[in-house]
Scaffold this active site. Structure first.
Site, short mmCIF file in Angstrom:
data_model
loop_
_atom_site.label_atom_id
_atom_site.label_comp_id
_atom_site.label_asym_id
_atom_site.label_seq_id
_atom_site.Cartn_x
_atom_site.Cartn_y
_atom_site.Cartn_z
N ASP A 9 0.97 -1.11 0.03
CA ASP A 9 -0.12 -0.02 -0.06
C ASP A 9 0.82 1.31 0.01
OD1 ASP A 9 -2.14 -1.72 0.02
OD2 ASP A 9 -2.20 -1.51 2.43
N HIS A 15 20.53 -7.41 -27.31
CA HIS A 15 19.79 -6.33 -27.25
C HIS A 15 18.12 -6.30 -26.59
CE1 HIS A 15 22.88 -4.55 -29.68
NE2 HIS A 15 22.17 -3.21 -29.71
#
Length: 640
Positions: A31, A520
């Site tokens: 939270d 990549h």
């Protein structure tokens, strides 16, 4: 001391010696509702789960033209809802700390209509589970759906995310945060005296801090009291600086208001989060009343006139897209000064925001040097670091590095799992980063590596031998999996193949080896919640700064910026976002290896070794001191 039989302490003395108890806490909660820390452990992982769902919903809504009401968790704290709204470019967010005005129904319907009229096929409304109106009455997802259907007739769906948000694998950020906080907590305990109050170790920006537990608990309670009493402005302030900044950026991006002409461009290699930064730059620029120009393909595009005006709706869905929509190149500006100057004049550019990697920094330096010869280059420049390598001086983090780190961590998890059930195995994995060892080190910390070889920490054949021997000893026990990371340019002779061959030879009969070069894939993919939010905030800050700087440098309708502080780099430094003249950062840079001379994360490397069971000393000279929360709350960061 006098002892009883057998050398034990007398009961009275034992009680005296044990009369105090030092307590240090770390907050684990999705939270993020505990005052005093920017991020609780678990929040970032919950945001990952939420964004995965939001991205999936976005693609289905594009084809069906729908409105989605998404309810996220957080109890009485709106943090998850607020960051989700920022990260997905939502039309509206309901949070308990700042309830909407009484006529919110009109405003909401008007906003949704504007989005549709602008050509969008999708509306997103984010609702915190504790959302209320000004009078404390709950605002529910079903109520919002009924309103949209009744007033606008839009096809509307409600999705309540529920406990999905608590599950799943922890993100790289959470793994590293928890590791850093764990170390800091032990330090706090070891330094404790009978007089030390119970404290919480928490995060402020990129720095570990210690705060008195009771103060944090009190301020957290004060938020609830303020909300119950209808003092919502106080509740926002008590939530802390980070929460307020996020709320201010959201409000700015959500509402439109004769400005200047500001151009935005990407330079260097693509990095996830670049598009989020461009989106907020464009939209905040339009809010400030500027005419916004998009430059395609970096400095080359600026030289060849690949410049076009960019509007509000063009960048609408860019937040969650990886890569660079504008196109990006590594070309530097020096050889194109004449063409660039001509185009700055032709398009009437008053300020330039460059979002990119090390080339953005060196390109900015070249532009500043060129000011002496070309008057057109005398305009304010702002550089926003965006590169997976995290090698730009002046900033602890670059946009895109968190996404790359998560990609590597997840891949390492999968690679380790691939060997489950087989005999003992060691994986040698090569990461990107140029000469910068950030990705190898942090991924090593997050994925539990046995070693991470980097350029910044030179190593010899003896070190390699010691690592192999250490791992061999571990593999003779119950350990079945080994992970060794190597930065792509850590050493020109000790290549990935060399290290692989070494481990293969030394491990004969004990373990076998596999090697992976990740390549990549580390630059691609959808940006993480951190990079979306970081990119959005950096873009907003950059526009606010450049607007002020253009005004400051304006004389009789002309812009003339020739001072060092009119070309700055915006970076996250420890606890705040700061603008630093790029000329001053020159001294802090190793240009040959394209890295900053000093890098904060090198101090985390011993933790990696300790967790890999090496018996080494940890430098504890730079521990956090106990601070007071009340002072922190009342000093918000400079407003946007």
């Amino acid at each position: 001391p006098r002892t009883g039989t057998g050398g034990e302490l007398e009961p009275g003395e034992e009680a005296q010696r044990s009369s105090h108890l030092n307590i240090v806490g770390m907050v684990g909660s999705i939270d993020n509702d505990f005052c005093g820390t920017d991020m609780t452990i678990g929040t970032d992982s919950a945001l990952h789960r939420i964004m995965e769902i939001v991205d999936a919903i976005t693609t289905t809504a594009q084809s069906h033209q729908r409105t989605f009401v998404l309810e996220v968790m957080g109890r009485h704290c709106g943090y998850l809802a607020l960051i989700t709204a920022l990260a997905c470019g939502a039309d509206w967010v309901f949070i308990p700390e700042s309830p909407p005005e009484d006529d919110w129904e009109e405003h909401l319907c008007r906003r949704l209509t504007e989005t549709r009229d602008g050509g969008s096929r999708l509306n997103i409304i984010i609702v915190a589970e504790g959302a209320i109106d000004k009078h404390g009455k709950a605002i529910t997802s079903d109520e919002i759906k009924a309103l949209v259907v009744k007033r606008l007739g839009y096809d509307t769906r409600v999705t309540i995310l529920g406990h999905v948000q608590r599950g799943g694998t922890p993100s790289a950020f959470d793994r590293i945060l928890a590791s850093r906080m764990g170390v800091e907590a032990v330090m706090a305990l070891l330094e404790g005296t009978p007089e030390t109050p119970a404290c919480v170790v928490s995060l402020s920006g990129n720095q570990a801090v210690r705060l008195p537990l009771m103060e944090c608990v009190q301020v957290t309670k004060d938020v609830t009291t303020a909300m119950n009493e209808g003092r919502f402005e106080d509740a926002l302030k008590l939530r802390g600086r980070s929460f307020q900044n996020n709320w201010n950026v959201y409000k700015l991006l959500a509402h439109i208001r004769p400005g200047y002409t500001v151009a935005v461009m990407n330079v260097g290699a693509p990095a996830a989060g670049m598009n989020a930064a461009v989106r907020s730059t464009v939209r905040i620029g339009l809010i400030h009343g500027h005419r916004m120009l998009a430059v395609h393909d970096g400095f080359e595009g600026l030289a060849f006139g690949m410049v076009e005006e960019i509007g509000w709706n063009t960048v609408g869905s860019w937040t969650g897209l990886g890569g660079s929509k504008l196109g990006t190149k590594r070309t530097l500006p020096k050889k194109h000064f004449e063409e660039i100057s001509a185009n700055i004049s032709k398009f009437g550019i008053h300020g330039l925001i460059i979002i990119g990697g090390f080339e953005a920094f060196t390109g900015g330096l070249e532009l500043v040097e060129g000011r002496a010869r070309f008057e057109e280059l005398c305009i304010p420049l702002c550089i926003v670091p965006a590169t997976v390598s995290n090698n730009v001086p002046g900033s602890d983090f670059s946009i895109g590095a968190d996404t790359a780190l998560n990609t590597i961590t997840t891949t390492c998890d999968l690679i380790k799992q691939s060997a489950a059930g087989t005999k003992r195995r060691v994986f040698i994995i090569e990461t990107m980063g140029g000469f910068c060892g950030y990705l190898a080190t942090m991924a090593g910390l997050a994925a539990g590596a046995d070693a991470a070889y980097i350029f910044e920490e030179p190593f010899s054949s003896r070190d390699l031998q010691a690592n192999v021997d250490h791992l061999t000893e571990k593999m003779k026990t119950t350990v079945k999996r080994g992970l060794v990371l190597r930065n792509e340019r850590c050493n020109e002779n000790y290549t990935t193949d060399f290290i692989y061959n070494l481990y293969c030879e030394e491990g004969k009969g004990i373990f076998d080896c596999r090697k992976n070069v990740l390549g990549h894939m580390q630059q691609g993919g959808s940006p993480t919640p951190f990079d979306r939010n970081f990119g959005t905030k950096m873009g907003a800050k950059a526009v606010a700064w450049i607007t002020g700087k253009i005004k400051e440098c304006s004389r009789h309708g002309r812009i003339f910026a020739n001072t060092a502080d009119s070309a700055c780099l915006l970076g996250m430094r420890k606890r705040s976002l700061v603008f630093q003249p790029i000329a001053e950062l020159r001294q802090q840079t190793d240009f040959e290896h394209r890295i900053p001379k000093e890098q904060w994360w090198l101090k985390l490397r011993p933790i990696l070794k300790i967790l890999a069971k090496y018996n080494i000393e940890l430098d504890t000279s730079e521990t956090a001191h106990l601070e007071h929360l009340t002072r922190k709350v009342l000093v918000p960061e400079a407003t946007l």
